[in-house]
Design a protein around this motif. Structure first.
Motif, mmCIF file in Angstrom:
data_model
loop_
_atom_site.group_PDB
_atom_site.id
_atom_site.type_symbol
_atom_site.label_atom_id
_atom_site.label_comp_id
_atom_site.label_asym_id
_atom_site.label_seq_id
_atom_site.Cartn_x
_atom_site.Cartn_y
_atom_site.Cartn_z
ATOM 1 N N LYS A 1 -7.296 6.730 -2.052
ATOM 2 C CA LYS A 1 -8.140 6.294 -3.171
ATOM 3 C C LYS A 1 -7.417 5.328 -4.108
ATOM 4 N N MET A 2 -6.684 4.399 -3.497
ATOM 5 C CA MET A 2 -5.943 3.399 -4.261
ATOM 6 C C MET A 2 -6.794 2.132 -4.407
ATOM 7 N N SER B 1 -6.643 1.007 5.194
ATOM 8 C CA SER B 1 -6.856 2.415 5.544
ATOM 9 C C SER B 1 -5.985 3.328 4.693
ATOM 10 N N LEU B 2 -4.741 2.925 4.470
ATOM 11 C CA LEU B 2 -3.838 3.722 3.652
ATOM 12 C C LEU B 2 -4.345 3.815 2.210
ATOM 13 N N CYS B 3 -4.843 2.690 1.701
ATOM 14 C CA CYS B 3 -5.417 2.692 0.346
ATOM 15 C C CYS B 3 -6.674 3.551 0.268
ATOM 16 N N ALA C 1 0.832 -1.207 0.000
ATOM 17 C CA ALA C 1 0.000 0.000 0.000
ATOM 18 C C ALA C 1 0.865 1.255 0.000
ATOM 19 N N LEU C 2 1.895 1.258 0.835
ATOM 20 C CA LEU C 2 2.788 2.418 0.938
ATOM 21 C C LEU C 2 3.518 2.679 -0.373
ATOM 22 N N ARG C 3 4.128 1.649 -0.938
ATOM 23 C CA ARG C 3 4.896 1.828 -2.175
ATOM 24 C C ARG C 3 3.983 2.214 -3.350
ATOM 25 N N ASP D 1 -12.873 3.107 -4.143
ATOM 26 C CA ASP D 1 -13.512 4.150 -3.336
ATOM 27 C C ASP D 1 -15.017 4.183 -3.562
ATOM 28 N N GLN D 2 -15.434 4.024 -4.806
ATOM 29 C CA GLN D 2 -16.849 3.967 -5.139
ATOM 30 C C GLN D 2 -17.095 2.716 -5.972
ATOM 31 N N CYS D 3 -18.170 2.021 -5.729
ATOM 32 C CA CYS D 3 -18.467 0.830 -6.537
ATOM 33 C C CYS D 3 -19.963 0.747 -6.799
#
Length: 242
Positions: free
Chosen positions: A211-212, A205-207, A149-151, A240-242
């Motif tokens: 908005k990843m 949470s990071l994603c 997620a970070l990278r 984020d939206q589906c």
């Protein structure tokens, strides 16, 4: 007929250590790693920039050892070293496919890998090299899912593609619950609220904050990495939206 166009320009492929085992009980199966390298080559030839984060559970799983009595931080550092071993194995397989690949470690071990910096990683990607991120985040108490997620956020990836041994996210464990049904689309918040087994809460949470999107799909099905890059409907998409 025109060649199919990829949906994504830059992806981060998250591979578990277990994904490299193939039919073995532990370690790395050369045929399995070769098959992954072949698919990455096909994606690369479409013009897609590919970064990879590899786990280390096929060699060493820190959490389970910590639970057996080892200090958690020590166990996690050992797990990070295992991810570097897996990264080198994948790099070797990619280079045998005549693909330039670089292993970048989260901590300094210059004899076997470059030390990670974002500018250098971006340079490699834009130069057409496959970048393999090893050693997790470089810190104990964080999983390789969090590292992915970070990278992914750091390099501006379009999506995280999490390759697993199942064909997506289910409402329950399909192995033990016959009523479990596959979820095709969901949101980060829904994953957190229902505690769906995708990634740990820190990674999700990071994603979500950035908005990843995350695509969870079955790696054992031949050609699925290519299908995922082309945007075919496989696995489960978390966005984020589906």
């Amino acid at each position: 007929m025109d060649d199919p166009k990829p949906k994504y320009n830059r992806i981060l492929l998250k591979l578990s250590g277990e994904a490299l085992m193939g039919p073995r009980d532990y370690g790395v199966d050369p045929d399995t790693v070769r098959g992954i390298a072949v698919q990455i080559k096909q994606v690369h030839e479409m013009g897609v920039q590919v970064a990879v984060v590899v786990g280390g559970g096929n060699i060493f799983r820190g959490v389970s050892v910590a639970a057996a009595g080892m200090v958690r931080a020590t166990a996690d550092y050992m797990g990070m070293l295992a991810t570097v071993m897996n990264s080198l194995s994948l790099q070797d397989a990619l280079e045998k496919q005549e693909l330039p690949a670089r292993v970048m470690s989260a901590f300094d071990m210059r004899q076997v890998a470059e030390t990670y910096t974002r500018p250098r990683a971006m340079h490699h990607l834009k130069s057409g090299r496959i970048v393999i991120f090893g050693a997790g985040t470089g810190n104990p108490f964080f999983t390789t899912d969090t590292a992915a997620a970070l990278r992914s956020v750091e390099i501006g990836a379009d999506i995280i593609m999490k390759a697993t041994k199942v064909d997506g996210i289910y409402t329950a464990d399909p192995v033990t619950d016959s009523t479990a049904r596959q979820i095709r689309h969901t949101t980060h918040m829904n994953v957190l609220e229902k505690q769906l087994k995708v990634m740990d809460a820190t990674a999700i949470s990071l994603c979500m904050d950035n908005k990843m999107p995350i695509l969870v799909f079955n790696l054992t099905e031949p050609g699925n990495i290519i299908k995922a890059v082309l945007g075919e409907e496989i696995g489960t998409l978390v966005e984020d939206q589906c």
